[in-house]
Write a protein that holds these residues in place. Structure first.
Motif, mmCIF file in Angstrom:
data_model
loop_
_atom_site.group_PDB
_atom_site.id
_atom_site.type_symbol
_atom_site.label_atom_id
_atom_site.label_comp_id
_atom_site.label_asym_id
_atom_site.label_seq_id
_atom_site.Cartn_x
_atom_site.Cartn_y
_atom_site.Cartn_z
ATOM 1 N N GLN A 11 7.985 -16.080 13.014
ATOM 2 C CA GLN A 11 7.441 -17.242 12.943
ATOM 3 C C GLN A 11 7.416 -18.085 11.384
ATOM 4 O O GLN A 11 6.309 -18.663 10.867
ATOM 5 C CB GLN A 11 5.630 -17.485 13.258
ATOM 6 C CG GLN A 11 5.439 -16.529 14.392
ATOM 7 C CD GLN A 11 6.059 -16.922 15.830
ATOM 8 O OE1 GLN A 11 6.568 -18.141 15.710
ATOM 9 N NE2 GLN A 11 6.167 -16.194 16.902
ATOM 10 N N LYS A 41 -0.594 -15.532 18.426
ATOM 11 C CA LYS A 41 -1.290 -17.273 18.079
ATOM 12 C C LYS A 41 -2.415 -16.468 17.577
ATOM 13 O O LYS A 41 -3.076 -17.344 16.485
ATOM 14 C CB LYS A 41 -1.214 -17.755 19.276
ATOM 15 C CG LYS A 41 0.164 -18.188 20.021
ATOM 16 C CD LYS A 41 0.194 -19.274 21.095
ATOM 17 C CE LYS A 41 -0.499 -18.815 22.424
ATOM 18 N NZ LYS A 41 0.249 -17.621 22.893
ATOM 19 N N PHE A 207 4.940 -21.668 18.701
ATOM 20 C CA PHE A 207 5.169 -20.376 18.396
ATOM 21 C C PHE A 207 6.340 -19.885 19.005
ATOM 22 O O PHE A 207 6.393 -20.348 20.291
ATOM 23 C CB PHE A 207 4.153 -19.521 18.388
ATOM 24 C CG PHE A 207 2.917 -19.612 17.599
ATOM 25 C CD1 PHE A 207 2.698 -18.467 16.744
ATOM 26 C CD2 PHE A 207 2.359 -20.914 17.199
ATOM 27 C CE1 PHE A 207 1.769 -18.697 15.833
ATOM 28 C CE2 PHE A 207 1.386 -20.995 16.242
ATOM 29 C CZ PHE A 207 0.931 -19.749 15.587
#
Length: 375
Positions: A11, A41, A207
């Motif tokens: 990420q 996340k 993401f």
């Protein structure tokens, strides 16, 4: 000084944006973390909350206390909201936990404890199908709780797409003008299920699926899976910890072998034998195992295409002979067309269609391939 964002695997764009928010001292009051399930996340939300407070809280001891509180989902530092079951005779005026049974409360406590220990853990709370309006209304109490603070307080709504329509409407009022020092983070794998008015009030960060190396590292460090097995599982998981853990829990090597046997029986039109094989994937009523089978069959078909064009890097690298035999027999088969049909069956699992019916259709779709005339 260590950055808590360094703990986040992959990420790079997300981390760059979050770091820029902190450096510029312009942190949006609401963030939406979007992307497939199992890519970290929630973990990123926790680490971001810790990083923000580590940067802005000057007293070291106070910062450590706040960071620990965030790690443990403790109020008033962070409010963690997730899907919960409904209690007996529960009304919208009750608190989110007020009418739950002792058994439900104990289960939730245990599941949250697992999530705290391992932020990549997927909560498994029975009958927790949506985020209740009670939970969202409870945010108002959190926002109104007045304390002398020098830190940022966070509201993390996990699986935000599972909010009911009423819950989403209630959240809008809190999102519009939250008090200073509060930051909302919503995480979701299905942002389209959120009202556009919610999405427009959030800074959206997308993401990406995890890399094989990143995923393997997470499996090793957070799930105690040995490195060799983690490296074998990672390519099959599509960048998702959730899928990787399912593959591990169902004995990965056994699973792959069963898929190959099932393919041989189905493609050979040995219907009874194929159904005997698929029974292994029908043992859970949720349909998750059947979805996993279809997912793996699709991966095998994608390998068929790779072999056809000699691109290498096969997922089923221990069963390359099956790819060769299939391509020799069906050199002109439109594999994409077959994959599209299987993806439709995979989607049907979530529509409460009888699992045996889907299983039979899967066998028949594969058996049809053998009826194709070879030039």
């Amino acid at each position: 000084m260590k950055s808590y964002l360094e703990d986040i695997k992959d990420q790079p764009e997300v981390k760059r944006t979050l770091t820029q928010f902190i450096i510029s001292d312009k942190i949006p009051h609401a963030l939406l973390f979007s992307g497939q399930e199992g890519i970290g996340k929630d973990f990123c939300a926790i680490r971001f909350a810790q990083e923000v407070n580590s940067r802005f809280v000057k007293n070291r001891l106070e910062a450590e206390r706040i960071i620990s509180g965030i790690e443990n989902f403790s109020e008033p530092y962070i409010k963690f909201i997730c899907p919960l079951p409904r209690g007996k005779s529960e009304s919208e005026l009750d608190g989110p936990y007020e009418k739950l049974s002792e058994e439900d409360l104990e289960c939730i406590k245990e599941e949250l404890s697992k999530k705290i220990s391992n932020p990549y853990y997927d909560l498994e709370i029975p009958n927790a199908n949506n985020i209740k309006i009670n939970s969202i209304r409870d945010i108002k109490k959190f926002l109104s709780f007045s304390i002398e603070t020098s830190f940022f307080r966070f509201i993390l709504i996990s699986d935000a797409h599972l909010m009911s329509e009423a819950a989403q409407n209630s959240l809008l009022k809190s999102l519009e003008e939250p008090p200073a020092g509060f930051i909302f983070i919503l995480t979701t794998s299905q942002p389209d299920l959120l009202r556009s008015t919610i999405r427009s009030r959030c800074w959206n960060l997308n993401f990406q699926p995890l890399s094989n190396d990143g995923l393997s590292s997470i499996l090793t460090n957070f799930f105690n899976i040995n490195e060799s097995l983690a490296n074998s599982i990672a390519p099959f998981a599509g960048g998702s910890v959730s899928i990787a853990v399912k593959l591990f829990e169902h004995d990965f090597e056994t699973l792959i072998n069963k898929v190959i046997v099932f393919l041989r029986q189905s493609l050979g039109k040995r219907y009874n034998s194929a159904f005997d094989e698929i029974k292994y994937f029908l043992t859970d009523n949720s349909g998750e195992m059947l979805k996993l089978l279809i997912y793996l069959v699709i991966i095998w078909l994608n390998d068929v295409q790779k072999f056809r064009y000699q691109t290498g890097n096969y997922y089923f690298n221990k069963h390359v002979e099956t790819l060769e035999k299939f391509n020799n027999r069906f050199p002109d088969l439109n594999v994409n067309q077959i994959v599209n049909k299987l993806e439709q069956l995979q989607s049907a699992v979530s529509l409460n269609i009888n699992l045996n019916t889907i299983a039979i259709n899967l066998i028949m779709e594969l058996a049809k391939i053998s009826s194709i005339k070879v030039n």
